[in-house]
Structure formats: C-alpha cells, structure tokens
Design an enzyme around this catalytic site. Structure first.
Site, mmCIF file in Angstrom:
data_model
loop_
_atom_site.group_PDB
_atom_site.id
_atom_site.type_symbol
_atom_site.label_atom_id
_atom_site.label_comp_id
_atom_site.label_asym_id
_atom_site.label_seq_id
_atom_site.Cartn_x
_atom_site.Cartn_y
_atom_site.Cartn_z
ATOM 1 N N ASP A 69 0.835 -1.286 0.052
ATOM 2 C CA ASP A 69 0.199 -0.059 0.066
ATOM 3 C C ASP A 69 0.795 1.271 -0.098
ATOM 4 O O ASP A 69 1.825 1.314 0.744
ATOM 5 C CB ASP A 69 -0.801 0.056 1.298
ATOM 6 C CG ASP A 69 -1.989 1.029 1.192
ATOM 7 O OD1 ASP A 69 -3.172 0.578 0.898
ATOM 8 O OD2 ASP A 69 -1.820 2.149 1.123
ATOM 9 N N HIS A 112 -16.064 3.040 3.714
ATOM 10 C CA HIS A 112 -14.599 3.580 3.498
ATOM 11 C C HIS A 112 -13.774 2.929 2.315
ATOM 12 O O HIS A 112 -12.626 3.062 2.184
ATOM 13 C CB HIS A 112 -13.771 3.157 4.708
ATOM 14 C CG HIS A 112 -14.266 3.823 5.860
ATOM 15 N ND1 HIS A 112 -14.119 5.152 6.318
ATOM 16 C CD2 HIS A 112 -15.180 3.356 6.959
ATOM 17 C CE1 HIS A 112 -14.830 5.274 7.393
ATOM 18 N NE2 HIS A 112 -15.642 4.381 7.851
ATOM 19 N N HIS A 127 -10.161 -5.009 -2.994
ATOM 20 C CA HIS A 127 -8.914 -5.250 -2.510
ATOM 21 C C HIS A 127 -9.102 -5.521 -1.236
ATOM 22 O O HIS A 127 -10.103 -5.199 -0.526
ATOM 23 C CB HIS A 127 -7.918 -3.914 -2.835
ATOM 24 C CG HIS A 127 -8.631 -2.658 -2.231
ATOM 25 N ND1 HIS A 127 -9.602 -1.989 -3.040
ATOM 26 C CD2 HIS A 127 -8.517 -1.931 -1.082
ATOM 27 C CE1 HIS A 127 -9.995 -1.260 -2.638
ATOM 28 N NE2 HIS A 127 -9.412 -0.764 -1.026
HETATM 29 P P1 AMP Z 1 -9.734 1.590 0.584
HETATM 30 O O1 AMP Z 1 -10.042 2.858 1.429
HETATM 31 O O2 AMP Z 1 -10.205 0.369 1.246
HETATM 32 O O3 AMP Z 1 -10.364 1.750 -0.742
HETATM 33 O O4 AMP Z 1 -8.186 1.473 0.411
HETATM 34 C C1 AMP Z 1 -7.509 1.857 -0.854
HETATM 35 C C2 AMP Z 1 -6.020 1.716 -0.588
HETATM 36 O O5 AMP Z 1 -5.377 1.943 -1.967
HETATM 37 C C3 AMP Z 1 -5.405 3.177 0.458
HETATM 38 O O6 AMP Z 1 -4.982 2.331 1.454
HETATM 39 C C4 AMP Z 1 -4.331 3.372 -0.489
HETATM 40 O O7 AMP Z 1 -3.255 3.907 0.182
HETATM 41 C C5 AMP Z 1 -4.246 2.520 -1.482
HETATM 42 N N1 AMP Z 1 -3.670 2.957 -2.794
HETATM 43 C C6 AMP Z 1 -4.051 4.108 -3.674
HETATM 44 N N2 AMP Z 1 -3.266 4.214 -4.596
HETATM 45 C C7 AMP Z 1 -2.346 3.314 -4.579
HETATM 46 C C8 AMP Z 1 -1.119 2.845 -5.386
HETATM 47 N N3 AMP Z 1 -1.043 3.398 -6.666
HETATM 48 N N4 AMP Z 1 -0.224 1.966 -4.970
HETATM 49 C C9 AMP Z 1 -0.517 1.266 -3.760
HETATM 50 N N5 AMP Z 1 -1.758 1.668 -3.064
HETATM 51 C C10 AMP Z 1 -2.332 2.632 -3.280
#
Ligand code: AMP
Length: 139
Positions: A30, A92, A99
């Site tokens: 992440d 959230h 994921h």
């Molecule tokens: P969610 O709130 O469950 O949708 O979490 C989305 C997650 O994706 C967050 O923890 C972000 O930090 C992560 N995220 C967003 N863009 C990227 C990226 N390019 N590479 C890795 N993680 C990412």
C-alpha cells in the site's frame, strides 16, 4: 466493472512494489501504509466490490491470502494483523476495485484502528433475518 488506479497497476501502466502475482491475483505494498508491510491483495478481475467477484477470482484470493499474510509476518517480524476489505464509499472504500488489506499490528499499537459499536441480537428478529439471508443465497 472498474477502471481504476489498480487496473493501471495490473496493466503495468503504473508502478507498484509487487510482492506476489499469479494468473488471477496481484499483491503489492500500500502506498500509504498504516504500518510496515501493509499489503493489498487484489483480483485481476475488475470487480468493484466483493459481491461482484466471480467464484474463480474469490477462490484464487482465498487460496493465497494466508500465504501472503505469512510472508508479511515473516518479513516484518510482526505476528499480528488485520485483514480489512471495504465495499462502497460509506464503508470507506476509496478505490473501486476489490482489494484486501493485510495490515500488521505492532506491539505498540501501530496499524488499523477499529471502531466497534455492537448492538444486540433479538432472537425472533435474528431467526427471520437469518432465513431471509439464507433464502437470498444464489447457488
Ligand atoms: P480503500 O479505502 O479500502 O479503498 O483503500 C484503498 C487503498 O489503496 C488505500 O490504503 C491507498 O493508500 C491505496 N492506494 C491507492 N493508490 C495506490 C497505489 N498507486 N499504490 C498502492 N496503494 C495505493
């Protein structure tokens, strides 16, 4: 279906710190970790939420999730963790591609903070609700 930053990572158009890949699954760090080793495990299938995921992709994730968790634990030396999976903006979810977060929880409490406000389960209502859910199951 989803066209998100994770689709671009799967396509190799955006870099990531990959930790695992097979035909159906990709896992990478992440970019804004809650703790060291915070890892995302995603299907390559572009489903936005778990309920939209195919059985094949769900099974592929289920097969490797424990193995990836073990690898995160071994690499970080952190032996406790949360697995978080958000569906929908009220829940959230920020990236609309399924994921699973693997979030190590350190001894000093760094990691996922959980708010938990339990209600109570009234027996008659529970029986009705359980039957409604069971009846709604699609084979
Ligand atoms: P969610 O709130 O469950 O949708 O979490 C989305 C997650 O994706 C967050 O923890 C972000 O930090 C992560 N995220 C967003 N863009 C990227 C990226 N390019 N590479 C890795 N993680 C990412």
């Amino acid at each position: 279906m989803s066209d998100t930053i994770f689709s671009k990572i799967i396509a190799g158009e955006i870099p990531c710190h990959k930790v695992y890949e097979d035909d159906l699954v990709l896992a990478f760090l992440d970019i804004f970790p809650l703790s060291p080793g915070h890892t995302l495990v995603i299907p390559k299938e572009p489903a936005a939420t778990v309920d939209a995921l195919s059985d094949d992709s769900a099974a592929a994730i289920g097969r490797v999730l424990p193995r990836i968790a073990r690898a995160v634990m071994a690499a970080t030396g952190i032996d406790q963790y949360n697995i978080l999976q958000n569906n929908g903006p009220r829940a959230h979810q920020a990236v609309f591609h399924v994921h699973f977060h693997i979030i190590p929880k350190t001894e000093d409490g760094v990691g996922l903070g959980v708010g938990w406000n339990p209600g109570s389960l009234e027996q008659d209502q529970a029986a009705t609700l359980a039957k409604q859910i069971a009846d709604a199951m699609v084979p």
